[in-house]
Design a protein around this motif. Sequence first.
Motif, mmCIF file in Angstrom:
data_model
loop_
_atom_site.group_PDB
_atom_site.id
_atom_site.type_symbol
_atom_site.label_atom_id
_atom_site.label_comp_id
_atom_site.label_asym_id
_atom_site.label_seq_id
_atom_site.Cartn_x
_atom_site.Cartn_y
_atom_site.Cartn_z
ATOM 1 N N UNK A 88 53.786 86.058 22.421
ATOM 2 C CA UNK A 88 52.751 87.094 22.515
ATOM 3 C C UNK A 88 53.173 88.277 21.661
ATOM 4 N N UNK A 89 52.268 88.708 20.798
ATOM 5 C CA UNK A 89 52.524 89.810 19.878
ATOM 6 C C UNK A 89 51.584 90.960 20.233
ATOM 7 N N UNK A 90 52.139 92.149 20.422
ATOM 8 C CA UNK A 90 51.343 93.335 20.717
ATOM 9 C C UNK A 90 50.989 94.042 19.416
ATOM 10 N N UNK A 91 49.699 94.351 19.255
ATOM 11 C CA UNK A 91 49.217 95.053 18.063
ATOM 12 C C UNK A 91 48.510 96.319 18.532
ATOM 13 N N UNK A 92 49.106 97.477 18.233
ATOM 14 C CA UNK A 92 48.510 98.728 18.680
ATOM 15 C C UNK A 92 48.600 98.876 20.186
ATOM 16 N N UNK A 93 47.714 99.703 20.727
ATOM 17 C CA UNK A 93 47.779 99.978 22.154
ATOM 18 C C UNK A 93 46.876 99.125 23.000
ATOM 19 N N UNK A 94 45.979 98.355 22.365
ATOM 20 C CA UNK A 94 45.002 97.631 23.177
ATOM 21 C C UNK A 94 44.922 96.142 22.885
ATOM 22 N N UNK A 95 45.552 95.675 21.809
ATOM 23 C CA UNK A 95 45.399 94.278 21.400
ATOM 24 C C UNK A 95 46.695 93.508 21.589
ATOM 25 N N UNK A 96 46.564 92.307 22.114
ATOM 26 C CA UNK A 96 47.677 91.360 22.147
ATOM 27 C C UNK A 96 47.196 90.038 21.571
ATOM 28 N N UNK A 97 48.097 89.353 20.895
ATOM 29 C CA UNK A 97 47.793 88.088 20.250
ATOM 30 C C UNK A 97 48.737 87.035 20.795
ATOM 31 N N UNK A 98 48.166 85.980 21.404
ATOM 32 C CA UNK A 98 48.968 84.883 21.933
ATOM 33 C C UNK A 98 48.967 83.731 20.946
ATOM 34 N N UNK A 99 50.149 83.212 20.664
ATOM 35 C CA UNK A 99 50.310 82.077 19.757
ATOM 36 C C UNK A 99 50.069 80.789 20.539
ATOM 37 N N UNK A 133 41.945 91.934 24.472
ATOM 38 C CA UNK A 133 41.788 93.381 24.419
ATOM 39 C C UNK A 133 41.934 93.909 25.836
ATOM 40 N N UNK A 134 42.927 94.795 26.035
ATOM 41 C CA UNK A 134 43.239 95.281 27.385
ATOM 42 C C UNK A 134 43.398 94.107 28.357
#
Length: 460
Positions: A95-106, A123-124
């Motif tokens: 899981x990669x956090x991008x900014x304060x509201x987005x996370x990206x799961x591989x 998002x959140x």
Amino acid sequence: MLEIVPIDTPTLGDRSYLVHDGTVAFVVDPQRDIDRVLDLAAAAGVAITHVFETHIHNDYITGGLALAARTGAAYHVNADDPVTFDRVAVRDDDVVTVGGSMTVQVIATPGHTFTHLSYALREHDEPVAVFSGGALLYGSVGRPDLLGPTHTHDLVHHQYASAHRLAAALPDTAALYPTHGFGSFCSATQSDATASTIGGEKRTNPVLTNEEQAFVEEVLAGLDAWPAYYTHMGPANTAGPAAPDLSTPRHADAEEIRRRLAAGEWVVDLRNRVAFAAGHVAGTLNFGIDGSFATYLGWLIPWGTPLTLLAETPEHVAEAQRELVRIGIDRPAAHATGTPTGWSTGPLATIPRATFADLAQVRHHRPVTVLDTRRNLEAAAARIDGAIHIPLHELRDRLAEVPYGEVWVHCAAGYRASIAASILAAAGRHVVAVDDAFDQAAAAGLPITTSTHEPALSNY
């Protein structure tokens, strides 16, 4: 507020994505010409902090490494890909956090390739979308045969399992954002859809509505040839391509064009097929910038052959260069703009154009050779009785199979026929280009043999 901006490359049938929250952004599967991405980010006032690759691409050169270098972004590539450059190695369930509201799961989604990844966006902490690369497309999946026939059987079954994993892992409301499927040869089949959700694909996509064996049989039956330049894309992407040089190539006068033709180099006329037929430099080849220019040029040109571009305007040369760098043809040897009278040291050559109705009339009066240059599945679905079938991508190697005498060459709509006609004319053949839609052939009274097989989609 989160915004997902598709970046279309319609001539290759692909999409990249810029995703941002108004402050920071990430990019998925950027094409080689990264200036498009940088311009969009600048217009939105956002900083690109992450770049994600779904797979080592077979159909284009990535701009991911160059974009990361330009912006300082983290470059995320599968840890199992044997790349030769520094990257952030990611694996399934990272899981990669991008900014304060987005996370990206591989999400590992093998099938299009063995190391293919998809990226689920939250998002959140609410799942809103998935970037599926070539794993799950609109109404289809990425083709499983690009790594060679020895792997196709395993990959098509992986593709089925990966699509079902995405369908189970994400809510029906999650938006689907594939990289392929908009005319790309990386797609197993084609769809007219431009947007979808996981729920929509559950209702309509054969990979999610059919049993596994039925899906496998359908996909394998629909696979046809893919462009020859694909063999160069994987190695180039693994090595880490740099940003392209889009500066104007050197100018060639008529005498230099003559010398290059005499040396066996490729001199390509970018004008549309009507203008080319009306008058062109003898020996030049017609790949119109108004069609799938890079796909067919990259498919047919012997890799590494010096290339000179002829166009009406500098803008057309620049457009062609942009198309070419996307598939790894970086620097044309030369260019010229204007009209063919300024490009030639002798009289211009012409090629007659005709319709299927003209062909039907001619066949009543004299024998002519009809050459069908469509792909195998297209010709298998319906073809003119007595026509010789040689797919365009095989024509240069099979010219000896085309009888001497008058040859009427056709495809599905005229674009490929013009390419083929220019190849035949350059070889000294007497050729007529049929510039007409193939569905007019039967209406013109030409005898057609049909099958129940659905033809591969082609607009040219």
